[in-house]
Design an enzyme around this catalytic site. Structure first.
Site, PDB file in Angstrom:
ATOM      1  N   ASP A  73     -19.236 -21.754 -58.789  1.00  0.00           N
ATOM      2  CA  ASP A  73     -20.570 -21.173 -58.580  1.00  0.00           C
ATOM      3  C   ASP A  73     -20.524 -19.640 -58.565  1.00  0.00           C
ATOM      4  OD1 ASP A  73     -19.314 -20.917 -56.049  1.00  0.00           O
ATOM      5  OD2 ASP A  73     -20.472 -22.581 -55.197  1.00  0.00           O
ATOM      6  N   ASP A  91     -10.404 -11.852 -63.464  1.00  0.00           N
ATOM      7  CA  ASP A  91     -10.937 -11.438 -62.155  1.00  0.00           C
ATOM      8  C   ASP A  91      -9.842 -10.985 -61.196  1.00  0.00           C
ATOM      9  OD1 ASP A  91      -9.941 -14.011 -61.995  1.00  0.00           O
ATOM     10  OD2 ASP A  91     -11.491 -14.715 -60.615  1.00  0.00           O
ATOM     11  N   HIS A  92      -8.590 -11.239 -61.560  1.00  0.00           N
ATOM     12  CA  HIS A  92      -7.411 -10.816 -60.788  1.00  0.00           C
ATOM     13  C   HIS A  92      -6.202 -11.406 -61.490  1.00  0.00           C
ATOM     14  CE1 HIS A  92      -7.357 -14.956 -59.321  1.00  0.00           C
ATOM     15  NE2 HIS A  92      -8.612 -14.809 -58.966  1.00  0.00           N
ATOM     16  N   HIS A 147      -3.202 -14.792 -54.895  1.00  0.00           N
ATOM     17  CA  HIS A 147      -3.479 -13.416 -55.321  1.00  0.00           C
ATOM     18  C   HIS A 147      -4.312 -12.766 -54.245  1.00  0.00           C
ATOM     19  CE1 HIS A 147      -7.421 -15.087 -56.137  1.00  0.00           C
ATOM     20  NE2 HIS A 147      -6.777 -16.126 -56.623  1.00  0.00           N
ATOM     21  N   THR A 196     -11.638 -13.759 -56.547  1.00  0.00           N
ATOM     22  CA  THR A 196     -12.589 -14.157 -57.594  1.00  0.00           C
ATOM     23  C   THR A 196     -13.997 -13.568 -57.422  1.00  0.00           C
ATOM     24  OG1 THR A 196     -11.435 -16.162 -58.179  1.00  0.00           O
ATOM     25  CG2 THR A 196     -13.799 -16.176 -58.553  1.00  0.00           C
TER      26      THR A 196
HETATM   27 ZN   LIG Z   1      -7.700 -17.947 -57.092  1.00  0.00          ZN
END
Ligand SMILES: [Zn+2]
Length: 537
Positions: A155, A343-344, A478, A72
């Site tokens: 965050d 983000d992935h 991931h 992330t």
């Molecule tokens: Zn994750």
């Protein structure tokens, strides 16, 4: 004369509108979204969310992360900087700090204070982010007149997209159930956010619990509700409905992250920010970064093929529809530009793969550490040569190697050869390979190099075999260089974008330069991506 002047203004006004820039850029990151979720749930989506973005926008169907690890922190940072961890320095969510042998968190900043809560959860900043972002360039280009805001539950998913010069980044505080910020951005929360927090929407959402959006029997894209691949937060069996009243009684506000309502709450605060900060209403282009984190928590608990996972996407689709409708109403349909990506991706649950006779497995970093210590004891008479293992990298005790006069290059190579004898480890490379060689862009070694920061990264990087992971046997994770973690959607929509799709291999680092070219501003300072704007002409 008057007529001529008027005429002149008329013509020039027309010219301006013909080449006009978007009033607002909205960056949307869906945490842990694989590209195939577009197809798998297509018939279940409404017309106003994902389908609208794809029907009217441009879908890059073969877009990939071009580095590892696919986590992330690095993901959000790479999207908005157009760079990879090699340059931007966000090499993981957490990492080992070589200079003082401690571990740090990607956005932790103990010099900053929380704004909006008594908790420590706001001691965050982008100080570790070494590259400029789209928002930073927008702020520089407009002499601060552009407004840049960012919201997310996590965050790091709010801070890293916002960049360094943003007006504000807001994230969810588990301790208070409020959206908070950091002194990096401001001394006090804006009034609208204080009022938003007072309403305690999180409480209402948690009280409602989680039921499927549609009748259970319609979720035929997914596995049966009760199966052995899924874990569930705060419950024995991973089955609907999820009643979280007991979690509420314990003030476990963080439970909202694992519910689709976490995304709805994010959407609520994003819309409140849009309206109250008057984004897109000034002379300069503004930017709003939104990251939907609940999809990731749900994916981790339930895996990639659960009814829960399908439901969180069907509900996110509704949130997107509300967001787009609000943007239409506030700014006018073609006056803003949206990009949506992830983000992935996420791996299939190894036990599920094994049930299909597809090779997969579970590996434990702790076990690798044990094996490496034994290797050092047997071959070098010292177990302490390994300093740390994190993010699929091994950090060696360089001072010890030097003081004991071991040949570092030889030691690293021997260790790599040993590592590949361990179950589940496919490849291992020493720093000399990662620093000095050049590889084809699709070679795993190129992905390792792009994720390898010469100052911060370790001595050895390893790659697990496909389908292998360090995770409990429920749910998934991931981080790998494989398709399931790298292949994500990239969709552009709105002002400056034409309808289309293609299957060319494109990378996540191409988003930031594309947006900057649309805005006709400088690309982020260390972007390695080529703009995709040729597709929009
Ligand atoms: Zn994750």
């Amino acid at each position: 004369m008057i007529f001529l002047v008027l005429n002149y203004f008329f013509v020039s006004a027309q010219k301006v509108s013909a080449t006009s820039k978007p009033k607002l850029v909205v960056g949307i990151v869906v945490d842990q979204m694989r590209n195939d979720y577009i197809y798998r749930y297509w018939n279940r989506y409404g017309n106003g969310g994902f389908k609208r973005l794809i029907a009217e926008g441009y879908h890059f169907k073969n877009a990939h992360y071009n580095y590892v690890p696919t986590y992330t922190g690095p993901g959000h940072c790479s999207i908005y900087t157009g760079a990879t961890p090699r340059a931007h320095g966000i090499i993981g969510n957490d990492w080992f700090v070589k200079t003082n042998a401690t571990t740090t968190y990607c956005v932790l900043d103990t010099n900053e204070q929380t704004v909006g809560s008594l908790s420590k959860n706001g001691k965050m900043s982008p100080k570790n982010q070494l590259s400029s972002t789209i928002g930073d360039e927008l702020k520089m280009n407009s002499n601060q007149r552009s407004k840049v805001f960012s919201v997310a539950l996590k965050d790091r998913s709010a801070v890293l997209p916002a960049g360094h010069a943003a007006n504000g980044a807001f994230w969810f505080d588990d301790a208070s159930a409020d959206f908070i910020s950091s002194t990096w951005y401001m001394k006090e929360l804006p009034n609208w956010l204080k009022l938003f927090n007072e309403k305690k929407f999180a409480k209402t959402y948690i009280e409602e619990g989680w039921h499927t959006l549609y009748p259970m029997e319609t979720y035929t894209n997914s596995l049966p509700d009760d199966n052995r691949y899924e874990g569930a937060p705060g419950k024995e069996k991973p089955v609907f409905p999820y009643d979280y009243k007991t979690q509420l009684a314990k003030n476990n506000w963080g439970i909202i992250k694992s519910m689709p309502a976490g995304n709805s709450l994010t959407n609520d605060v994003a819309i409140a920010c849009l309206l109250n900060e008057n984004l897109g209403k000034g002379d300069e282009t503004d930017m709003l970064c939104i990251s939907f984190s609940s999809t990731d928590y749900v994916g981790h608990y339930f895996g990639t093929r659960a009814i829960e996972t399908e439901d969180v996407y069907l509900r996110l689709d509704k949130d997107l529809e509300e967001l787009l409708n609000t943007l239409d109403k506030e700014l006018g349909k073609n006056n803003y530009t949206v990009f949506l990506t992830a983000d992935h991706g996420g791996a299939d649950v190894p036990n599920h793969l094994l049930d299909y006779k597809i090779p997969a497995g579970y590996i434990k970093e702790k076990q690798i550490v044990k094996e490496v210590r034994n290797f050092f004891k047997t071959n070098y008479g010292d177990t302490l040569l390994l300093a740390n293992m994190s993010n699929e990298q091994l950090f060696l005790n360089e001072q010890k190697i030097e003081s004991l006069k071991f040949n570092k290059v030889e030691l690293e190579e021997r260790l790599c050869a040993f590592l590949t004898t361990l179950p589940g480890i496919a490849e291992a490379y020493p720093s000399s390979v990662l620093k000095n060689m050049a590889y084809d862009k699709n070679d795993f070694r190129a992905l390792l190099q792009n994720g390898y920061n010469h100052k911060l990264s370790g001595n050895i990087a390893i790659i697990y075999q496909p389908g292998w992971m360090d995770h409990s046997n429920k749910g998934t994770t991931h981080g790998a260089a494989y398709n399931y973690d790298t292949h994500v959607p990239i969709i552009f929509y709105g002002n400056g974008v034409k309808k289309g799709e293609n299957f060319n291999y494109v990378t996540i680092t191409q988003i930031a330069p594309t947006i900057c070219e649309l805005l006709r501003i400088n690309q982020p300072n260390s972007t390695v991506g080529e703009p995709l704007n040729n597709y929009f002409k």
